[in-house]
Design an enzyme around this catalytic site. Structure first.
Site, short mmCIF file in Angstrom:
data_model
loop_
_atom_site.label_atom_id
_atom_site.label_comp_id
_atom_site.label_asym_id
_atom_site.label_seq_id
_atom_site.Cartn_x
_atom_site.Cartn_y
_atom_site.Cartn_z
N MET B 1 0.84 -1.19 0.00
CA MET B 1 0.00 0.00 0.00
C MET B 1 0.88 1.25 0.00
O MET B 1 1.91 1.30 0.65
CB MET B 1 -0.88 0.01 1.25
CG MET B 1 -1.95 1.07 1.21
SD MET B 1 -2.79 1.27 2.77
CE MET B 1 -4.08 0.07 2.65
N CYS B 2 0.50 2.23 -0.75
CA CYS B 2 1.15 3.53 -0.74
C CYS B 2 0.06 4.55 -1.02
O CYS B 2 -1.04 4.20 -1.43
CB CYS B 2 2.21 3.66 -1.83
SG CYS B 2 3.66 2.60 -1.59
N GLY B 3 0.38 5.81 -0.78
CA GLY B 3 -0.57 6.87 -1.10
C GLY B 3 0.03 7.82 -2.11
O GLY B 3 1.22 8.14 -2.06
N ARG B 32 -1.64 5.52 4.60
CA ARG B 32 -1.36 4.61 3.48
C ARG B 32 0.15 4.41 3.31
O ARG B 32 0.57 3.48 2.61
CB ARG B 32 -1.92 5.15 2.16
CG ARG B 32 -3.42 5.08 2.03
CD ARG B 32 -3.82 5.42 0.61
NE ARG B 32 -3.47 4.38 -0.32
CZ ARG B 32 -4.27 3.37 -0.66
NH1 ARG B 32 -5.47 3.28 -0.14
NH2 ARG B 32 -3.87 2.45 -1.52
N THR B 147 3.25 8.91 -0.28
CA THR B 147 3.57 8.35 1.03
C THR B 147 3.80 6.86 0.81
O THR B 147 3.03 6.20 0.14
CB THR B 147 2.41 8.55 2.03
OG1 THR B 147 1.25 7.88 1.55
CG2 THR B 147 2.10 10.02 2.23
#
Lengths: 226, 302
Positions: B1-3, B32, B147
């Site tokens: 997961m990343c943002g 995230r 992020t």
């Protein structure tokens, strides 16, 4: 008249909201400033009426039982996932996995839903006013997925005994999904469901899809493929 | 997961607010990606080339690098140090400067090169990274930020997004690529140089290679859809605009919103919810495998 309780999410946390909804046995609730927050009105277990006035994030109305949840906006991934009963209505669009693995109740999306709508559904009725994305109805076991618009690629891939009704075009059918005859009984039942969902469409204009049941048993010709 | 977040301003009047609005969006994507964060801000092109560098050891002698570059490029270099980053400005050749810095300073990562772009990154809470590098106070035309929750390579500052390997080009990525090792080797034989083991840097290098070969942004992304294998939502920044694309399977989320004033993209709507005028925005989920681009010169979504 039922008392309405307001929750402003600039003043309360999602946890406080859900705790209050879990504690209530009846009543109506309005949630303000939803801000796309996740897990709004999740795990309800009583005949409440909950209105989310704005966009919601992931899992809105998830695991719903008995309650009626209305989202006056869009929802993120997994809206009404694992719904057991009651109604979740989205007035905007839904992201992917709408009503995933739902066991019962009704999910209405007045706009469009993206990929994997009704994935692994187990008895829920899902009615989408617009289009659905690819892999919708994937491994759908029971219940009905109704699409007033078009469906993306691989509709109903590996479907079990769920029924799919699409009014518009289908990009492609997934493995073991086939067109089925639309008998008068199907038209009547679909008409009743559309009325329940509050969406206006002629049930006779839909095409019905379901399982060809060729994947139910091991077949030597399928081994080693792909 | 990343943002991921991206913000493209149509309104000139909003440009002083770019950093503040991007910081608001980044804040919403903290959970995230709590491991690290970074952002690229594109302001009006300067006369000189800006080279944003990171000291991976924290004790880099920037004056020595400045002096070496002046000799090497035969051009004046001015250096501004910001925490463990430095921005080197020169009228000399930017890509020659990048190559030289990588050659002489193994403890320095060149984060970006270009007349428009400035790129900062750091490990830790994204809000702290934004604060350290003064994101909220920055003005500009568009920005992308990230992020990171690390999956494919270590949590290091150099391994944080955005990644840039070509002039004024950078990329943020949510997902993971499965053919990055082979692609990295292929790109290296075509002259790209990489500074990390990160899969997303390969995607950035791929974009830079395509654009060096003459592709415009859209054509480069079309090629990327064909050649990159794996899961991705990308936001890609270039001097004049940005692009958003998701792989055809589309496991990684994205949402786009547009008003007369701005275009915003993010992994989740809650990052966009904080923008002014969002109540009147057109909001949609980008279709799998479809390329969305915006440019200041030609302000039309394709």
């Amino acid at each position: 008249m039922t008392q309405n309780t307001e929750f402003d999410l600039t003043k309360h946390t999602v946890r406080e909201l859900n705790a209050a909804l879990h504690a209530a046995e009846e009543g109506s609730f309005t949630v303000l400033n939803t801000g796309g927050a996740h897990a709004l009105a999740c795990g309800l277990n009583a005949p409440l009426e909950v209105t989310l006035k704005g966009h919601a994030g992931y899992y809105a109305g998830g695991m719903n039982k008995e309650a009626s949840v209305v989202v006056e906006g869009n929802v993120g991934t997994g809206c009404a996932e694992n719904i057991m009963s009651g109604v979740v209505r989205v007035m905007g669009d839904a992201s992917q996995s709408l009503g995933a693995s739902g066991h019962g109740g009704l999910v209405v999306c007045e706009g469009s839903a993206s990929a994997r709508a009704g994935i692994s559904m187990k008895g829920v009725d899902i009615v989408v006013g617009g289009d659905v994305g690819h892999m919708s109805g994937f491994m759908a076991q029971a219940g009905r997925l109704v699409v007033l618009g078009d469906a993306g690629a691989d509709l109903g891939d590996s479907i079990y005994e769920a029924e799919i009704f699409v009014r518009g075009d289908v990009v492609s059918l997934g493995a073991d999904c086939e067109q089925k005859p639309m008998d008068p009984a199907h038209v009547d039942a679909l008409g009743a469901l559309l009325r329940q969902a509050g969406l206006d469409a002629d049930p006779a204009s839909f095409t019905r899809y379901g399982s060809a049941r060729t994947l139910y048993n091991f077949h030597i010709d399928n081994a080693g493929e792909g | 997961m990343c943002g991921i977040v991206g913000l493209f301003l149509k309104s000139e009047a909003l440009r002083p607010e770019l950093g503040r609005l991007t910081a608001l969006m980044l804040h919403e994507m903290r959970d995230r990606g709590p491991d690290s964060a970074g952002f690229a801000v594109y302001d009006a092109p300067e006369e000189v080339t800006k080279i944003t560098c990171l000291s991976t050891t924290g004790d880099t002698d920037w004056r020595a690098i400045d002096a070496d570059l002046e000799r090497h490029l035969d051009a004046e270099v001015t250096t501004t140090v910001v925490e463990d980053h430095a921005i080197l400005r020169t009228s000399g050749d930017g890509s020659a400067a990048r190559k030289r810095i990588i050659e002489i300073a193994p403890c320095v990562t060149v984060l970006s090169v270009g007349r428009s772009i400035e790129l900062f990154k750091g490990i830790g809470d994204p809000d702290d990274v934004a604060e350290r590098f003064g994101l909220a106070g920055r003005s500009g035309a568009h920005a992308i930020a990230h992020t990171r929750m690390a999956t494919e390579s270590a949590v290091t500052t150099a391994g944080s997004h955005p990644f840039s390997t070509g002039a004024d080009t950078c990329l943020v990525h949510n997902g993971s690529l499965s053919n990055h090792n082979r692609l990295r080797e292929a790109l290296e034989t075509r002259g790209e140089s990489f500074q990390t083991e990160n899969d997303s840097e390969v995607a950035a290098g791929y974009m830079s290679w395509r654009m060096r070969e003459g592709d415009d942004l859209r054509a480069a992304v079309e090629h990327a859809l064909r050649d990159l294998d794996g899961f991705f939502t990308f936001a890609i920044g270039v001097r004049d605009g940005f692009a958003v694309v998701r792989d055809p399977i589309a496991c990684k989320p994205a949402v786009i919103a547009e008003t007369d004033e701005w275009v915003a993209m993010s992994s989740e709507f809650r990052a966009i919810d904080k923008l002014p005028g969002v109540a009147h925005a057109e909001i949609w989920e980008p279709q799998p495998g479809r390329i969305y681009t915006w440019s200041h010169a030609n302000r039309a979504a394709a």
